[in-house]
Design an enzyme around this catalytic site. Structure first.
Site, mmCIF file in Angstrom:
data_model
loop_
_atom_site.group_PDB
_atom_site.id
_atom_site.type_symbol
_atom_site.label_atom_id
_atom_site.label_comp_id
_atom_site.label_asym_id
_atom_site.label_seq_id
_atom_site.Cartn_x
_atom_site.Cartn_y
_atom_site.Cartn_z
ATOM 1 N N CYS A 143 -13.471 -9.144 -7.052
ATOM 2 C CA CYS A 143 -13.845 -9.792 -5.794
ATOM 3 C C CYS A 143 -15.229 -10.428 -5.885
ATOM 4 O O CYS A 143 -15.511 -11.425 -5.236
ATOM 5 C CB CYS A 143 -13.763 -8.826 -4.631
ATOM 6 N N GLU A 154 -10.665 -18.969 -3.453
ATOM 7 C CA GLU A 154 -10.765 -17.901 -4.451
ATOM 8 C C GLU A 154 -9.519 -17.973 -5.338
ATOM 9 O O GLU A 154 -8.410 -17.724 -4.863
ATOM 10 C CB GLU A 154 -10.822 -16.546 -3.741
HETATM 11 O O1 TXE Z 1 -3.406 -9.475 -1.884
HETATM 12 P P1 TXE Z 1 -3.086 -8.843 -0.490
HETATM 13 P P2 TXE Z 1 -2.492 -10.194 -2.971
HETATM 14 C C1 TXE Z 1 -7.311 -11.953 -3.131
HETATM 15 C C2 TXE Z 1 -7.140 -12.826 -4.350
HETATM 16 C C3 TXE Z 1 -5.662 -12.861 -4.524
HETATM 17 C C4 TXE Z 1 -5.206 -12.871 -3.094
HETATM 18 C C5 TXE Z 1 -3.787 -12.422 -2.851
HETATM 19 O O2 TXE Z 1 -7.618 -14.108 -4.078
HETATM 20 O O3 TXE Z 1 -5.232 -13.997 -5.212
HETATM 21 O O4 TXE Z 1 -6.082 -11.988 -2.439
HETATM 22 O O5 TXE Z 1 -3.555 -11.209 -3.531
HETATM 23 C C6 TXE Z 1 -1.328 -5.095 1.402
HETATM 24 N N1 TXE Z 1 -0.350 -5.654 6.393
HETATM 25 N N2 TXE Z 1 -7.639 -10.581 -3.456
HETATM 26 O O6 TXE Z 1 -1.359 -10.929 -2.370
HETATM 27 O O7 TXE Z 1 -1.816 -9.356 0.103
HETATM 28 C C7 TXE Z 1 -0.778 -5.172 0.004
HETATM 29 O O8 TXE Z 1 0.451 -4.479 -0.099
HETATM 30 C C8 TXE Z 1 -0.953 -4.657 5.733
HETATM 31 C C9 TXE Z 1 -9.012 -10.199 -3.281
HETATM 32 O O9 TXE Z 1 -2.148 -9.191 -3.989
HETATM 33 O O10 TXE Z 1 -4.313 -8.992 0.309
HETATM 34 C C10 TXE Z 1 -1.915 -4.560 -0.778
HETATM 35 O O11 TXE Z 1 -1.871 -3.151 -0.655
HETATM 36 N N3 TXE Z 1 -1.126 -4.643 4.407
HETATM 37 C C11 TXE Z 1 -9.198 -8.763 -3.327
HETATM 38 C C12 TXE Z 1 -3.166 -5.097 -0.052
HETATM 39 O O12 TXE Z 1 -2.690 -5.476 1.237
HETATM 40 C C13 TXE Z 1 -0.683 -5.696 3.721
HETATM 41 C C14 TXE Z 1 -8.352 -7.951 -4.198
HETATM 42 C C15 TXE Z 1 -3.815 -6.303 -0.712
HETATM 43 O O13 TXE Z 1 -2.845 -7.312 -0.879
HETATM 44 C C16 TXE Z 1 -0.036 -6.772 4.334
HETATM 45 C C17 TXE Z 1 -6.999 -8.450 -4.301
HETATM 46 C C18 TXE Z 1 0.126 -6.730 5.735
HETATM 47 N N4 TXE Z 1 0.715 -7.708 6.427
HETATM 48 C C19 TXE Z 1 -6.693 -9.736 -3.958
HETATM 49 N N5 TXE Z 1 0.288 -7.689 3.390
HETATM 50 C C20 TXE Z 1 -10.576 -8.232 -3.170
HETATM 51 N N6 TXE Z 1 -11.168 -8.355 -1.990
HETATM 52 O O14 TXE Z 1 -11.119 -7.647 -4.071
HETATM 53 C C21 TXE Z 1 -0.141 -7.190 2.201
HETATM 54 N N7 TXE Z 1 -0.724 -5.982 2.392
#
Ligand code: TXE
Length: 489
Positions: A283, A384
């Site tokens: 991140c 990002e």
């Molecule tokens: O993340 P999600 P994704 C960013 C990074 C990446 C993008 C998408 O840019 O390309 O996010 O990644 C849960 N209600 N980061 O799709 O969806 C999901 O199951 C509740 C930055 O993998 O944000 C997981 O446990 N929960 C980041 C968590 O949310 C929900 C690290 C994160 O998934 C949900 C990772 C909902 N409606 C990705 N939908 C950082 N800040 O470090 C999904 N989840």
């Protein structure tokens, strides 16, 4: 043994669903785990609610809670090899990186264990009236929903679980569906350390099905979420009708600002680790390199020369310096960002493709990529990408550097390179980011708060504020000698 942990019992998903977990480095099957859904989440919330309302954890003395966290830290140290291996198989990251992560996880529990045991935030208020005892106390928020991503699975869970438990909360953890194993192992360690049943609950499964109910449910008092911006907005909207407390860490598009008077060798070296470590799935990755005009050509040339030869490989390849991306879908997203960058006029200096090594063809690898001559309006500069993609912009002076660095909706971290301490601090104070590194990039310590400004989110993890995040503040006023006021006589 089933993998959902609800009310102190290991349970299978209510509808019997399963999910295959595959290693991103080569696609091999790691395991098949239970895939929870809304019914399982509801059961986990009920267990956490009962454990909060009936105790004993919320009313366990803080010193004892702190001691339990310290026991967990010891158990994490004991199991570090198996935890690190599990983390590497789920994420594809190098074993040595997972080992570092596990040390950080144990240190996080140790820090919050000591902070909890020390207590000391409650205050006696001098009201000026000797007939009154007035004090401000700190109590747990209640049932906390902890939703975590796949890049640092156990570490991000630890940043939430350790302070949540320290403050006396009960919780439901919903880790990323892609990387569940270390969360399962942690539940066993919490039980071994003596945490009462129902205090810690684990639901595995996809975000929209197993995760979404956590933000909506009235029985949940707080949601702490780390993940993407789009999902973070959804969590915030879903939590609004029940006016839950929320904390969000939504990533960043972090600038790494290099002035011409920087220590050249160190700045080149850190420009690489800032963005290519863990293939940029960090991140706080320094994905936007801002270089002062007079330094630009040689600096970028040296970064590119070194980026071209970074060895890629799986978790147990000792020659590898970085690994695969988490999934085919994620790699496709990064490929689209690079293509958009080139279409918008960026100059591809290296990478921009999958490696042609046949040994890597079953994994989700992508070459370290440098896009030069970027401008702030390009999609690849604004969004990002969360991959091994470095964009390079030029600046002429301090004001321009600050303006470019802050020209983002995010505000998680930033780096400044200059040997002029006055300049470095001046720029650091103008950068709108929760963490600023001067002549460094990426270090953090559990004693210092972590979190974002702007759309990187709000709330802080780690440090004293990381504990306070999981506490409510209550003023208790006791009249020591109550007498009728007589106001309405
Ligand atoms: O993340 P999600 P994704 C960013 C990074 C990446 C993008 C998408 O840019 O390309 O996010 O990644 C849960 N209600 N980061 O799709 O969806 C999901 O199951 C509740 C930055 O993998 O944000 C997981 O446990 N929960 C980041 C968590 O949310 C929900 C690290 C994160 O998934 C949900 C990772 C909902 N409606 C990705 N939908 C950082 N800040 O470090 C999904 N989840």
């Amino acid at each position: 043994m089933p993998e959902l942990f609800i009310g102190g019992a290991w349970t299978a998903a209510a509808d019997g669903a399963k999910r295959e977990i595959r290693c991103p480095a080569d696609g091999t099957l790691v395991a098949t785990v239970d895939e929870g859904g809304p019914r399982d989440t509801s059961a986990a919330i009920a267990a956490a609610r009962t454990a909060f309302d009936r105790g004993p954890w919320p009313t366990t003395p803080a010193a004892e809670r702190g001691r339990l966290l310290l026991r967990v830290a010891d158990l994490l140290e004991r199991d570090k090899p198996s935890l690190a291996r599990a983390e590497s198989l789920d994420t594809g990251k190098r074993l040595v990186e997972s080992e570092f992560d596990m040390t950080d996880v144990a240190n996080c529990f140790r820090y919050f264990g000591n902070l909890t045991a020390a207590g000391g935030r409650d205050r006696i208020i001098d009201t000026g009236d000797p007939g009154v005892d007035s004090r401000v106390v700190h109590e747990p928020v209640g049932v906390c929903a902890l939703i975590t991503p796949w890049n640092y699975p156990l570490l991000q869970a630890a940043w939430k679980i350790a302070p949540a438990l320290g403050a006396g909360n009960t919780f439901v953890l919903k880790p990323s569906e892609l990387t569940p194993h270390t969360a399962i192992m942690l539940m066993r360690l919490l039980t071994e350390a003596g945490l009462p049943d129902g205090t810690a609950n684990l639901v595995l499964g996809a975000g929209p099905t197993a995760g979404a109910p956590l933000s909506e449910d009235q029985r949940v008092d707080m949601v702490s979420f780390t993940g993407g911006l789009v999902t973070g907005r959804r969590v915030m909207a879903a939590a609004a009708p029940t006016v839950k407390k929320i904390a969000l860490e939504l990533g960043g598009k972090n600038p790494n600002v290099v002035f011409a008077d920087a220590d050249y060798e160190a700045a080149v070296d850190y420009a690489l680790t800032a963005v290519f470590l863990h293939s940029g799935q960090v991140c706080s990755a320094g994905a936007r390199l801002l270089v002062q005009d007079e330094l630009h050509d040689s600096f970028v040339e040296d970064v590119v020369t070194r980026a071209r030869v970074i060895p890629l490989g799986g978790p147990f390849d000792e020659h590898a310096r970085t690994g695969p991306l988490i999934s085919a879908k994620h790699r496709a997203k990064i490929e689209a960002y690079v293509a958009a960058g080139v279409a918008e006029g960026a100059v591809l200096r290296c990478g921009g493709a999958r490696p042609d090594d046949p040994a890597l063809s079953d994994g989700f690898y992508y070459l370290p990529t440098v896009l030069d001559e970027c401008t702030p309006t390009m999609t690849v500069v604004r969004d990002e990408s969360f991959g091994p993609v470095l964009t390079v912009e030029r600046f002429r002076n301090e004001d321009e550097a600050v303006a470019l660095a802050n020209d983002t909706v995010y505000g998680l971290s930033a780096g400044v390179w200059s040997q002029d301490a006055g300049r470095a601090h001046r720029v650091a104070s103008r950068l709108r980011a929760g963490t600023v590194w001067i002549n460094d990039f990426q270090p953090y310590v559990p004693q210092a708060e972590w979190g974002g400004m702007k759309q990187s989110g709000f709330g802080r993890e780690l440090g004293p504020a990381g504990l306070a995040e999981y506490q409510e503040t209550k003023h208790v006023w006791r009249n020591l000698a109550p007498r009728p006021l007589g106001w309405f006589e």
